[in-house]
Design a protein around this motif. Structure first.
Motif, PDB file in Angstrom:
ATOM      1  N   THR A  89      78.569  73.031  91.839  1.00 18.90           N
ATOM      2  CA  THR A  89      77.614  73.264  90.750  1.00 18.90           C
ATOM      3  C   THR A  89      78.345  73.852  89.548  1.00 18.90           C
ATOM      4  O   THR A  89      79.082  74.831  89.670  1.00 18.90           O
ATOM      5  CB  THR A  89      76.499  74.234  91.191  1.00 18.90           C
ATOM      6  N   ALA A  90      78.148  73.238  88.382  1.00 17.96           N
ATOM      7  CA  ALA A  90      78.744  73.761  87.148  1.00 17.96           C
ATOM      8  C   ALA A  90      77.886  74.919  86.640  1.00 17.96           C
ATOM      9  O   ALA A  90      76.694  74.739  86.379  1.00 17.96           O
ATOM     10  CB  ALA A  90      78.842  72.670  86.105  1.00 17.96           C
ATOM     11  N   VAL A  91      78.492  76.096  86.521  1.00 15.18           N
ATOM     12  CA  VAL A  91      77.768  77.294  86.101  1.00 15.18           C
ATOM     13  C   VAL A  91      78.409  77.860  84.840  1.00 15.18           C
ATOM     14  O   VAL A  91      79.640  77.960  84.745  1.00 15.18           O
ATOM     15  CB  VAL A  91      77.785  78.365  87.214  1.00 15.18           C
ATOM     16  N   THR A  92      77.587  78.223  83.895  1.00 19.69           N
ATOM     17  CA  THR A  92      78.065  78.907  82.689  1.00 19.69           C
ATOM     18  C   THR A  92      77.770  80.390  82.824  1.00 19.69           C
ATOM     19  O   THR A  92      76.619  80.782  83.069  1.00 19.69           O
ATOM     20  CB  THR A  92      77.396  78.354  81.423  1.00 19.69           C
ATOM     21  N   ILE A  93      78.801  81.200  82.697  1.00 20.95           N
ATOM     22  CA  ILE A  93      78.638  82.659  82.748  1.00 20.95           C
ATOM     23  C   ILE A  93      78.828  83.201  81.342  1.00 20.95           C
ATOM     24  O   ILE A  93      79.855  82.931  80.694  1.00 20.95           O
ATOM     25  CB  ILE A  93      79.660  83.318  83.695  1.00 20.95           C
ATOM     26  N   THR A  94      77.844  83.937  80.860  1.00 20.14           N
ATOM     27  CA  THR A  94      77.975  84.586  79.558  1.00 20.14           C
ATOM     28  C   THR A  94      78.041  86.097  79.762  1.00 20.14           C
ATOM     29  O   THR A  94      77.455  86.635  80.706  1.00 20.14           O
ATOM     30  CB  THR A  94      76.794  84.246  78.628  1.00 20.14           C
ATOM     31  N   GLY A  95      78.782  86.763  78.878  1.00 16.05           N
ATOM     32  CA  GLY A  95      78.960  88.210  78.990  1.00 16.05           C
ATOM     33  C   GLY A  95      79.816  88.727  77.858  1.00 16.05           C
ATOM     34  O   GLY A  95      79.806  88.173  76.750  1.00 16.05           O
ATOM     35  N   THR A  96      80.554  89.762  78.124  1.00 21.05           N
ATOM     36  CA  THR A  96      81.465  90.336  77.117  1.00 21.05           C
ATOM     37  C   THR A  96      82.838  90.573  77.737  1.00 21.05           C
ATOM     38  O   THR A  96      82.957  90.728  78.954  1.00 21.05           O
ATOM     39  CB  THR A  96      80.929  91.681  76.572  1.00 21.05           C
ATOM     40  N   GLU A  97      83.859  90.582  76.889  1.00 20.13           N
ATOM     41  CA  GLU A  97      85.246  90.850  77.291  1.00 20.13           C
ATOM     42  C   GLU A  97      85.711  89.907  78.403  1.00 20.13           C
ATOM     43  O   GLU A  97      86.334  90.327  79.379  1.00 20.13           O
ATOM     44  CB  GLU A  97      85.406  92.315  77.732  1.00 20.13           C
ATOM     45  N   LEU A  98      85.429  88.626  78.255  1.00 19.48           N
ATOM     46  CA  LEU A  98      85.780  87.647  79.288  1.00 19.48           C
ATOM     47  C   LEU A  98      87.064  86.882  78.982  1.00 19.48           C
ATOM     48  O   LEU A  98      87.509  86.078  79.809  1.00 19.48           O
ATOM     49  CB  LEU A  98      84.624  86.649  79.463  1.00 19.48           C
ATOM     50  N   ALA A  99      87.682  87.118  77.847  1.00 10.68           N
ATOM     51  CA  ALA A  99      88.843  86.328  77.426  1.00 10.68           C
ATOM     52  C   ALA A  99      90.028  86.441  78.373  1.00 10.68           C
ATOM     53  O   ALA A  99      90.821  85.499  78.502  1.00 10.68           O
ATOM     54  CB  ALA A  99      89.261  86.723  76.011  1.00 10.68           C
ATOM     55  N   THR A 100      90.179  87.588  79.034  1.00  5.84           N
ATOM     56  CA  THR A 100      91.343  87.784  79.921  1.00  5.84           C
ATOM     57  C   THR A 100      90.972  87.608  81.392  1.00  5.84           C
ATOM     58  O   THR A 100      91.638  88.164  82.270  1.00  5.84           O
ATOM     59  CB  THR A 100      91.956  89.175  79.709  1.00  5.84           C
ATOM     60  N   THR A 101      89.936  86.825  81.661  1.00  2.00           N
ATOM     61  CA  THR A 101      89.497  86.608  83.044  1.00  2.00           C
ATOM     62  C   THR A 101      90.631  86.060  83.900  1.00  2.00           C
ATOM     63  O   THR A 101      91.316  85.108  83.529  1.00  2.00           O
ATOM     64  CB  THR A 101      88.307  85.628  83.085  1.00  2.00           C
ATOM     65  N   GLU A 102      90.820  86.688  85.063  1.00  2.00           N
ATOM     66  CA  GLU A 102      91.873  86.289  85.995  1.00  2.00           C
ATOM     67  C   GLU A 102      91.314  85.564  87.213  1.00  2.00           C
ATOM     68  O   GLU A 102      92.005  84.745  87.828  1.00  2.00           O
ATOM     69  CB  GLU A 102      92.657  87.527  86.440  1.00  2.00           C
ATOM     70  N   SER A 103      90.065  85.862  87.579  1.00  2.00           N
ATOM     71  CA  SER A 103      89.444  85.172  88.714  1.00  2.00           C
ATOM     72  C   SER A 103      87.937  85.351  88.677  1.00  2.00           C
ATOM     73  O   SER A 103      87.419  86.311  88.085  1.00  2.00           O
ATOM     74  CB  SER A 103      89.994  85.690  90.047  1.00  2.00           C
ATOM     75  N   VAL A 104      87.248  84.405  89.314  1.00  2.00           N
ATOM     76  CA  VAL A 104      85.796  84.474  89.499  1.00  2.00           C
ATOM     77  C   VAL A 104      85.528  84.170  90.969  1.00  2.00           C
ATOM     78  O   VAL A 104      86.075  83.198  91.517  1.00  2.00           O
ATOM     79  CB  VAL A 104      85.051  83.455  88.617  1.00  2.00           C
ATOM     80  N   THR A 105      84.700  84.995  91.613  1.00  2.00           N
ATOM     81  CA  THR A 105      84.395  84.751  93.031  1.00  2.00           C
ATOM     82  C   THR A 105      82.897  84.693  93.252  1.00  2.00           C
ATOM     83  O   THR A 105      82.118  85.378  92.575  1.00  2.00           O
ATOM     84  CB  THR A 105      84.988  85.849  93.931  1.00  2.00           C
ATOM     85  N   PHE A 106      82.519  83.843  94.207  1.00  2.00           N
ATOM     86  CA  PHE A 106      81.135  83.744  94.675  1.00  2.00           C
ATOM     87  C   PHE A 106      81.153  84.161  96.141  1.00  2.00           C
ATOM     88  O   PHE A 106      81.751  83.478  96.978  1.00  2.00           O
ATOM     89  CB  PHE A 106      80.616  82.312  94.535  1.00  2.00           C
ATOM     90  N   ASP A 107      80.549  85.300  96.425  1.00  4.09           N
ATOM     91  CA  ASP A 107      80.549  85.840  97.786  1.00  4.09           C
ATOM     92  C   ASP A 107      81.981  86.002  98.314  1.00  4.09           C
ATOM     93  O   ASP A 107      82.253  85.763  99.485  1.00  4.09           O
ATOM     94  CB  ASP A 107      79.728  84.936  98.709  1.00  4.09           C
ATOM     95  N   GLY A 108      82.880  86.384  97.425  1.00  4.60           N
ATOM     96  CA  GLY A 108      84.270  86.622  97.809  1.00  4.60           C
ATOM     97  C   GLY A 108      85.155  85.390  97.811  1.00  4.60           C
ATOM     98  O   GLY A 108      86.369  85.501  98.032  1.00  4.60           O
ATOM     99  N   VAL A 109      84.569  84.221  97.562  1.00  2.00           N
ATOM    100  CA  VAL A 109      85.347  82.974  97.558  1.00  2.00           C
ATOM    101  C   VAL A 109      85.712  82.624  96.115  1.00  2.00           C
ATOM    102  O   VAL A 109      84.841  82.576  95.238  1.00  2.00           O
ATOM    103  CB  VAL A 109      84.556  81.818  98.196  1.00  2.00           C
TER     104      VAL A 109
END
Length: 246
Positions: free
Chosen positions: A177-197
């Motif tokens: 599933t393609a998900v768009t996450i909006t927020g702040t200070e996301l430019a240096t994102t190193e990882s995203v996890t869903f339930d630890g995955v």
């Protein structure tokens, strides 16, 4: 007749004190062939400002009775910084950064903008420093040694991120599933996890991430975004839905 300190910058300007006897009538102090500026004088000490120089210079004190035996003074060049192990980190500080270069053995402080930290010197070419707290944004990094101060690096303080919204908030347990996450200070994102995955992602800009969900188990799961500045969690932010069976 001791000299303290016995080393200083090639550019001169180091305050040096020479101690001994019968120094009250000192008329000249020379570093090699160059005269130093006498700033104070007592019968047992002479304080001077070193002239510029290089290498090892013999220091002599001249009085009415003649010249003293020489003492060595070692000129040290300004440090050269080759690399900074991390170009950004949390505004709270506390992370360790490694600086490599040349002439770092006498490093006494590292400044991140207007905030100073005391480094741990590993060798003449390597030092570690715990980054002090700072304000979001880029600052210059400078290393100060006996030989002087050298600038040239930039370090960016990053605030802790926030997650404002996920869209959509649910998808198949098979992932994809393609998900768009909006927020702040996301430019240096190193990882995203869903339930630890870990999920594949792309940084769109400082407020938007494009993510593809990994496979998961039916139910609501936490979504965590990890950045240089820290991490943000959307508790139960995404719900996995099992495909219908007939």
């Amino acid at each position: 007749m001791p000299i303290s300190p016995n080393q200083g910058s090639t550019g001169g300007g180091t305050t040096v004190t020479i101690t001994g006897t019968n120094l009250g009538s000192a008329t000249a102090v020379k570093f090699g062939s160059k005269p130093a500026t006498i700033t104070s004088n007592t019968p047992t000490s002479v304080t001077v400002t070193s002239p510029s120089g290089s290498g090892t210079a013999p220091v002599t004190v001249t009085t009415a009775a003649g010249a003293s035996n020489p003492l060595n003074f070692y000129y040290i060049g300004a440090p050269f910084k080759a690399s900074l192990s991390a170009a950004s980190g949390p505004s709270a500080g506390g992370n360790t950064v490694t600086i490599s270069g040349i002439g770092l053995a006498t490093a006494s402080s590292v400044a991140f903008g207007g905030n100073n930290a005391t480094p741990t010197v590993t060798s003449d070419s390597l030092l570690n420093v715990t980054v002090p707290a700072g304000t979001s944004g880029s600052v210059g990094v400078s290393v100060t040694t006996t030989g002087g101060t050298n600038n040239g690096f930039s370090y960016t303080y990053v605030d802790v991120p926030t997650i404002i919204e996920l869209a959509p908030t649910s998808g198949s347990t098979s992932g994809g599933t393609a998900v768009t996450i909006t927020g702040t200070e996301l430019a240096t994102t190193e990882s995203v996890t869903f339930d630890g995955v870990t999920a594949p992602f792309a940084v769109v800009n400082s407020t938007t991430l494009s993510v593809v969900t990994p496979p998961g188990t039916a139910g609501a799961v936490d979504v965590v975004v990890n950045t240089t500045g820290g991490s943000a969690t959307a508790s139960g932010g995404f719900t996995y839905v099992a495909s219908p069976g007939i």
